[in-house]
Design an enzyme around this catalytic site. Structure first.
Site, PDB file in Angstrom:
ATOM      1  N   HIS A 185      -1.349  -4.656  -5.177  1.00  0.00           N
ATOM      2  CA  HIS A 185      -1.873  -5.945  -4.604  1.00  0.00           C
ATOM      3  C   HIS A 185      -1.254  -7.009  -5.586  1.00  0.00           C
ATOM      4  O   HIS A 185      -0.674  -6.658  -6.779  1.00  0.00           O
ATOM      5  CB  HIS A 185      -3.404  -6.088  -4.981  1.00  0.00           C
ATOM      6  N   ASP A 245      -8.010  -3.487   2.170  1.00  0.00           N
ATOM      7  CA  ASP A 245      -7.879  -3.003   3.371  1.00  0.00           C
ATOM      8  C   ASP A 245      -7.719  -1.343   3.773  1.00  0.00           C
ATOM      9  O   ASP A 245      -7.740  -1.114   4.501  1.00  0.00           O
ATOM     10  CB  ASP A 245      -6.442  -3.482   3.951  1.00  0.00           C
TER      11      ASP A 245
HETATM   12  N1  CMC Z   1       3.226   2.065  -2.027  1.00  0.00           N
HETATM   13  C1  CMC Z   1       4.456   2.267  -2.677  1.00  0.00           C
HETATM   14  N2  CMC Z   1       4.884   1.535  -3.611  1.00  0.00           N
HETATM   15  C2  CMC Z   1       4.547   0.320  -3.585  1.00  0.00           C
HETATM   16  C3  CMC Z   1       3.284  -0.256  -3.027  1.00  0.00           C
HETATM   17  C4  CMC Z   1       2.851   0.787  -2.116  1.00  0.00           C
HETATM   18  N3  CMC Z   1       1.812   0.236  -1.325  1.00  0.00           N
HETATM   19  N4  CMC Z   1       3.231  -1.389  -3.312  1.00  0.00           N
HETATM   20  C5  CMC Z   1       4.052  -1.771  -4.493  1.00  0.00           C
HETATM   21  N5  CMC Z   1       4.837  -0.765  -4.622  1.00  0.00           N
HETATM   22  C6  CMC Z   1       5.676  -0.640  -5.654  1.00  0.00           C
HETATM   23  C7  CMC Z   1       6.951  -1.334  -5.234  1.00  0.00           C
HETATM   24  O1  CMC Z   1       8.057  -0.694  -4.845  1.00  0.00           O
HETATM   25  C8  CMC Z   1       7.709  -1.753  -6.589  1.00  0.00           C
HETATM   26  O2  CMC Z   1       8.191  -0.774  -7.264  1.00  0.00           O
HETATM   27  P1  CMC Z   1       9.403  -1.088  -8.246  1.00  0.00           P
HETATM   28  O3  CMC Z   1       8.975  -1.896  -9.248  1.00  0.00           O
HETATM   29  O4  CMC Z   1       9.826   0.391  -8.677  1.00  0.00           O
HETATM   30  O5  CMC Z   1      10.542  -1.855  -7.512  1.00  0.00           O
HETATM   31  C9  CMC Z   1       6.369  -2.211  -7.492  1.00  0.00           C
HETATM   32  O6  CMC Z   1       5.287  -1.268  -6.887  1.00  0.00           O
HETATM   33  C10 CMC Z   1       5.909  -3.429  -7.283  1.00  0.00           C
HETATM   34  O7  CMC Z   1       5.662  -3.871  -5.867  1.00  0.00           O
HETATM   35  P2  CMC Z   1       5.945  -5.395  -5.257  1.00  0.00           P
HETATM   36  O8  CMC Z   1       6.382  -5.090  -3.944  1.00  0.00           O
HETATM   37  O9  CMC Z   1       6.993  -5.895  -6.056  1.00  0.00           O
HETATM   38  O10 CMC Z   1       4.756  -5.943  -5.447  1.00  0.00           O
HETATM   39  P3  CMC Z   1       4.213  -7.307  -4.761  1.00  0.00           P
HETATM   40  O11 CMC Z   1       3.163  -8.030  -5.422  1.00  0.00           O
HETATM   41  O12 CMC Z   1       5.536  -8.032  -4.096  1.00  0.00           O
HETATM   42  O13 CMC Z   1       3.581  -6.747  -3.307  1.00  0.00           O
HETATM   43  C11 CMC Z   1       1.974  -5.881  -1.942  1.00  0.00           C
HETATM   44  C12 CMC Z   1       2.188  -6.601  -3.281  1.00  0.00           C
HETATM   45  C13 CMC Z   1       0.284  -6.155  -1.523  1.00  0.00           C
HETATM   46  C14 CMC Z   1       2.481  -6.680  -0.736  1.00  0.00           C
HETATM   47  C15 CMC Z   1       2.458  -4.648  -1.831  1.00  0.00           C
HETATM   48  O14 CMC Z   1       1.835  -3.720  -2.955  1.00  0.00           O
HETATM   49  C16 CMC Z   1       2.446  -3.752  -0.738  1.00  0.00           C
HETATM   50  O15 CMC Z   1       3.339  -3.874   0.223  1.00  0.00           O
HETATM   51  N6  CMC Z   1       1.123  -3.129  -0.325  1.00  0.00           N
HETATM   52  C17 CMC Z   1       1.193  -2.295   0.942  1.00  0.00           C
HETATM   53  C18 CMC Z   1       0.725  -3.171   1.979  1.00  0.00           C
HETATM   54  C19 CMC Z   1      -0.765  -3.532   1.812  1.00  0.00           C
HETATM   55  O16 CMC Z   1      -1.711  -3.143   1.465  1.00  0.00           O
HETATM   56  N7  CMC Z   1      -1.216  -4.952   1.960  1.00  0.00           N
HETATM   57  C20 CMC Z   1      -2.438  -5.538   1.786  1.00  0.00           C
HETATM   58  C21 CMC Z   1      -2.667  -6.139   0.594  1.00  0.00           C
HETATM   59  S1  CMC Z   1      -4.282  -6.608   0.086  1.00  0.00           S
HETATM   60  C22 CMC Z   1      -5.031  -7.729   1.406  1.00  0.00           C
HETATM   61  C23 CMC Z   1      -4.075  -8.837   1.853  1.00  0.00           C
HETATM   62  O17 CMC Z   1      -3.446  -9.562   1.052  1.00  0.00           O
HETATM   63  O18 CMC Z   1      -4.478  -9.225   2.866  1.00  0.00           O
END
Ligand code: CMC
Length: 435
Positions: free
Chosen positions: A306, A363
């Site tokens: 998140h 989720d």
């Molecule tokens: N699985 C594997 N690795 C992950 C995941 C995941 N679900 N989420 C983040 N990471 C890793 C990412 O690869 C990165 O690694 P590194 O630092 O080595 O490059 C690190 O964690 C930070 O991730 P980020 O993408 O920079 O984080 P963000 O804040 O931009 O993204 C997120 C947040 C929610 C989009 C992301 O965690 C994600 O894609 N999660 C899966 C989709 C999901 O469950 N979304 C629902 C969010 S909550 C409800 C809502 O918003 O509606």
């Protein structure tokens, strides 16, 4: 005199005030930055950027705190109803018994949609996703109720809010019926908000539907937990579109579209598809944990991580317990729930997830609950959109009521070509024609 932050550029020092929120959050107010220095800030994904001050929802992502108008989500989920929580978000305070009664009556009164709207539904292709239909139809509401402006949000707020919160539920149910090829079911005035939604989704010309009290309560709690989440992607979309003085329905329609994405509200559907895929693949959880960690593999553990929560998402904890309770009452177990539990256990013991502070988000378990009560996967994000509507309305209202509000218009750092001549078409050669 507020505390100042200092910025040194080219040997010159500039000062900017530090704004402190009611919970001690601190931010540097850079609204005079470009005027003073000629510089802008660059913050891809707005990870460090506050787009507004807001008194609606407070999140402490490090401590796992979520409060609406100061009231913790745990207390609301246990004691409140979605309708009361919607009132709280939109008005800023809990309603008196009379106020709640009036608001509930308005929700009942507005539940029908204009009969002419049904013609639009008839012309969507049969396999249309209900989110697609919902976004279009909420936008279409503006054609039927054209007079929603800043004034309606201050003087007729109950009516404006109740109309949309009520009608979006009817539109969602009709979208669902359309997607499965069944005729629409009209709302009933004797049913309460969530029961009416279930009635419109599950009553059919050949079967009556009686909602189970635990199922209704589960929907109510899920809706409370999804009702607002400060400046997330869809809410920012609502505010950005609304900042151009686009109408409320157009703004919320853009929020629905943003919510649909699998990284946002669409994640609940993506979680279920992932769990089903893992089950069909033999239930090998380790394989998918490894895939999620592999930087060369685009696979992510859906429902994990998140932008704001760097600790447990308080909603995920509540939902996990609810899921267990509903399964115990119904089938007893669900192989997809077992896979989810294993994924969580393995991930939380793995340094990749621990060091990045990746925990289950709202989720991860919500889809399993919807599944356990017979809601089809394609409706998961639609229900999220219904639940988020009071939050979007509250945020839109706050924005249009702000006397200092301005159109949202981010800047950029241009990285393209320098100035160059236009080459007339006959003089261009080869594939690379621009130069
Ligand atoms: N699985 C594997 N690795 C992950 C995941 C995941 N679900 N989420 C983040 N990471 C890793 C990412 O690869 C990165 O690694 P590194 O630092 O080595 O490059 C690190 O964690 C930070 O991730 P980020 O993408 O920079 O984080 P963000 O804040 O931009 O993204 C997120 C947040 C929610 C989009 C992301 O965690 C994600 O894609 N999660 C899966 C989709 C999901 O469950 N979304 C629902 C969010 S909550 C409800 C809502 O918003 O509606």
């Amino acid at each position: 005199m507020s505390e100042m932050a200092k910025l040194e550029v080219g040997g010159q020092i500039y000062e900017f005030p530090i704004v402190v929120g009611s919970e001690g959050e601190r931010g540097i107010d850079i609204s005079t930055l470009r005027g003073k220095t000629g510089l802008i800030t660059l913050d891809v994904g707005y990870v460090n950027t506050g787009s507004c001050t807001s008194s609606i929802t407070y999140i402490d992502g490090e401590k796992g705190i979520l409060r609406y108008r100061g009231i913790p989500i745990e207390g609301l989920a246990e004691h409140s109803s979605f309708v009361e929580t919607a009132y709280l978000l939109v008005h800023g305070k809990l309603p008196s018994p009379n106020q709640l009664d009036r608001f509930s009556k308005l929700l009942t009164e507005f539940s029908l949609i204009h009969e002419d709207m049904l013609q639009f539904f008839a012309h969507f292709p049969p396999a249309s996703h209900p989110m697609n239909i919902l976004a279009s139809m909420v936008n279409t509401l503006a054609a039927f109720y054209p007079h929603v402006d800043a004034q309606s949000m201050t003087e007729e707020v109950d009516i404006t809010a109740a109309r949309l919160i009520s009608k979006i539920r009817t539109l969602a149910a009709v979208a669902y019926k359309k997607s499965i090829g069944e005729p629409m079911v009209y709302p009933r005035h004797d049913l309460r908000y969530c029961t009416n939604l279930l009635h419109m989704m599950f009553t059919s010309p050949v079967t009556a539907y009686t909602a189970d009290a635990d199922v209704v309560r589960a929907i109510d709690m899920l809706f409370i937990m999804h009702a607002d989440h400060e400046q997330n992607c869809s809410t920012s979309a609502v505010r950005l579109v609304g900042s151009s003085q686009a109408n409320l329905y157009a703004s919320i329609s853009s929020g629905i579209t943003a919510l649909w994405g699998p990284l946002h509200g669409g994640a609940n559907q993506a979680v279920m598809e992932m769990l089903e895929h893992i089950l069909a693949d033999g239930g090998n959880v380790e394989k998918y944990i490894d895939m999620a960690k592999d930087k060369d593999n685009p696979f992510r553990l859906m429902g994990f991580g998140h932008r704001v929560y760097k600790n447990h998402d308080p909603r995920a904890k509540l939902l996990k317990n609810m899921c267990r309770k509903l399964l115990n009452k119904g089938p007893g177990s669900d192989p997809l729930f077992d896979i989810a539990l294993k994924l969580e256990e393995r991930a939380l013991a793995d340094d990749y997830f621990v060091s990045r502070k990746l925990f289950p988000n709202v989720d991860f378990y919500s889809g399993l609950i919807y599944r356990s009560i017979g809601i089809p996967t394609s409706m998961f994000t639609v229900l999220f959109a219904i639940a988020r509507t009071p939050g979007w309305i509250a945020q839109w209202k706050e924005m249009v009521s702000d006397p200092d509000g301005r159109i949202g218009r981010p800047r950029q750092i241009y990285t393209g070509e320098g100035a160059r001549c236009y080459i007339p078409l006959p003089k261009r050669t080869g594939e690379s024609t621009g130069a």
